[in-house]
Design an enzyme around this catalytic site. Structure first.
Site, PDB file in Angstrom:
ATOM      1  N   GLY A  49       0.859  -1.387  -0.048  1.00  0.00           N
ATOM      2  CA  GLY A  49      -0.066  -0.091  -0.038  1.00  0.00           C
ATOM      3  C   GLY A  49       0.862   1.242   0.001  1.00  0.00           C
ATOM      4  O   GLY A  49       0.170   2.544  -0.016  1.00  0.00           O
ATOM      5  N   CYS A  50       2.162   1.128   0.054  1.00  0.00           N
ATOM      6  CA  CYS A  50       2.959   2.498  -0.159  1.00  0.00           C
ATOM      7  C   CYS A  50       3.813   2.537  -1.482  1.00  0.00           C
ATOM      8  O   CYS A  50       4.195   1.404  -2.183  1.00  0.00           O
ATOM      9  CB  CYS A  50       4.194   2.052   1.002  1.00  0.00           C
ATOM     10  SG  CYS A  50       3.880   1.846   2.660  1.00  0.00           S
ATOM     11  N   ALA A  51       3.780   3.787  -2.075  1.00  0.00           N
ATOM     12  CA  ALA A  51       4.264   3.763  -3.196  1.00  0.00           C
ATOM     13  C   ALA A  51       5.695   3.459  -3.270  1.00  0.00           C
ATOM     14  O   ALA A  51       6.114   3.084  -4.285  1.00  0.00           O
ATOM     15  CB  ALA A  51       4.131   5.300  -3.610  1.00  0.00           C
ATOM     16  N   SER A  52       6.401   3.778  -2.211  1.00  0.00           N
ATOM     17  CA  SER A  52       7.856   3.511  -1.839  1.00  0.00           C
ATOM     18  C   SER A  52       8.220   2.050  -1.341  1.00  0.00           C
ATOM     19  O   SER A  52       6.991   1.389  -0.835  1.00  0.00           O
ATOM     20  CB  SER A  52       8.610   4.384  -1.173  1.00  0.00           C
ATOM     21  OG  SER A  52       8.215   5.604  -1.605  1.00  0.00           O
TER      22      SER A  52
END
Length: 136
Positions: A49-52
């Protein structure tokens, strides 16, 4: 319910009027955090769920919650450090009682992060709460 370390961040933010300075503060705060050992950067510690890329490694010691973490993005690494200041050292049963969104709003982060970064912070908080719930 915030920890003393988090209250220090709130106090520091009060002195920083410019958001560029606040972003630099968060990034520098993350730089001071020890890197997570590469052996701990595994699918089980990765936060979806994190872009990174984000990894959180929790530990429960003597009934107290703490975690280490890392990211491939400097601002996210700083956000991990801020979350560590918010949660580390709390009794495991108190972790889920922390209103992280309200505490982070005291810093104004909720209004100054991109939608993707905000989603990532929510994903990290969700992981932290889930781990604490399982441990309690």
């Amino acid at each position: 319910m915030a920890t003393e370390a988090f209250e220090e961040i709130v106090s520091d933010f009060d002195f920083l009027e410019d958001w560029e300075d606040r972003y630099r503060y968060v990034i520098d705060y993350g730089r001071r955090m020890d890197p997570l050992d590469d052996a701990l950067k595994v699918p089980a510690t990765k936060v979806d769920g994190c872009a990174s890329q984000v990894w959180l490694h929790p530990q429960i010691e003597a009934g107290r919650f703490r975690f280490d973490g890392d990211s491939d993005a400097m601002i996210v690494r700083g956000l991990i450090a801020v979350l560590r200041a918010l949660y580390n050292g709390l009794p495991v049963g108190e972790v889920t009682r922390v209103d992280a969104q309200a505490e982070l709003a005291r810093l104004g982060l909720d209004a100054h992060l991109s939608a993707q970064r905000s989603n990532g912070v929510r994903a990290m908080i969700g992981r932290i709460r889930g781990i604490a719930t399982e441990a309690a």
